[in-house]
Design an enzyme around this catalytic site. Structure first.
Site: not given
Length: 269
Positions: A2-3, A90, A109
């Site tokens: 994500p930007e 996740h 992550r």
DNA sequence: ATGTTGACCTGTAAGC
DNA sequence: TGCTTACAGGTCAACA
């Protein structure tokens, strides 16, 4: 992933399912994200979402008793599924509306975050942020004045959240290419005129990406509606070694502040 | 104050 | 095939 454009498109995607809806349940499956997920997030249960906002790369779900804040880190994704859909690896957080829509935060992550902000409180994280790049608060003047005396590379400078928010590695590379500025150049030694060009480039690059994502986004609650990685053409990011789209000379790839940086040594000065 | 580096964590691809 | 290494869209805290 994500930007800023991806986060904004995610906001638009969950809006139809969560804005003004009542939350029936909040489930935390993994507390250990960037920071421990506070127990207080369960305060959202029984509350109505009064607004779905974005500030920088944070998503904010407002209610009368406080605001749930989500950050996607490097690998976070949001998905809206029918309640009861099987959890996948996740999946760390789930928020379910009384209509049976389930928002899942999936983040391999775990650099992402889930935070809580009480009414009237402002987390330091949010309080110290620079202006939004797509508002009038973001000007060439702002960049010019803040940069005076700074020896750090201009790319590092525009990626600093205290300077301006939402300019991540991809779009920093792209904006500097568009503006014809060498990413290594000291921020403090760039003219007001050139900051004018850079400001516009940042705006253009981000707005175009949001538009692209918005177009691709059909239905956020289905697999094919996932915004994912936008197919916006990238001029330099990930193109190291290839030909510059403008002058055909080889694009250089270096590291700046441990982030990969691609530019054309001929077009960018 | 400013600039640089390490840290957090998993997945994937490349190199041997 | 396996093992090792480098790298990935972020950003805060700790250093020099």
């Amino acid at each position: 992933m994500p930007e800023l454009p991806e986060v904004e498109v995610s906001r638009l995607g969950i809006l139809p399912y969560f804005d003004q809806q009542r939350i029936r349940a909040v489930h935390v499956y993994h507390r250990q994200l960037r920071w421990p997920v506070p127990e207080t997030v369960s305060l959202l249960e029984g509350q109505q979402i009064t607004q779905v906002r974005r500030r920088a790369k944070y998503l904010l779900l407002d209610s009368d008793v406080g605001t749930l804040i989500l950050h996607l880190g490097m690998s976070g994704k949001l998905r809206v599924l029918p309640e009861g859909s099987p959890l996948v690896k996740h999946d760390h957080l789930e928020i379910i509306t009384t209509q049976g829509h389930s928002l899942r935060l999936n983040d391999p992550r775990r650099f992402g975050a889930v935070l809580w902000q009480a009414p009237g409180e402002e987390l330091k994280l949010l309080a110290q942020l620079g202006p939004e790049p797509l508002t009038e608060a973001f000007t060439d003047d702002h960049l010019f004045h803040l940069s005076r005396g700074k020896g750090a590379p201009v790319k590092t400078f525009i990626m600093d959240n205290h300077v301006v928010v939402g300019v991540g590695n991809i779009y920093a590379n792209e904006a500097l290419f568009m503006a014809g500025i060498d990413p290594r150049r000291a921020a403090g030694r760039i003219s007001r005129q050139r900051y004018r060009v850079l400001t516009q480039a940042i705006r253009t690059v981000l707005a175009r990406a949001i538009e692209q994502g918005g177009t691709t986004l059909k239905d956020f609650s289905r697999a094919d509606g996932q915004p994912g990685y936008f197919r916006i053409e990238l001029n330099v990011y990930g193109q190291g070694g290839k030909a510059c789209p403008q002058c055909s000379r080889e694009l250089k790839e270096i590291r700046l502040g441990q982030r990969s940086t691609v530019f054309c040594a001929s077009c960018q000065r």
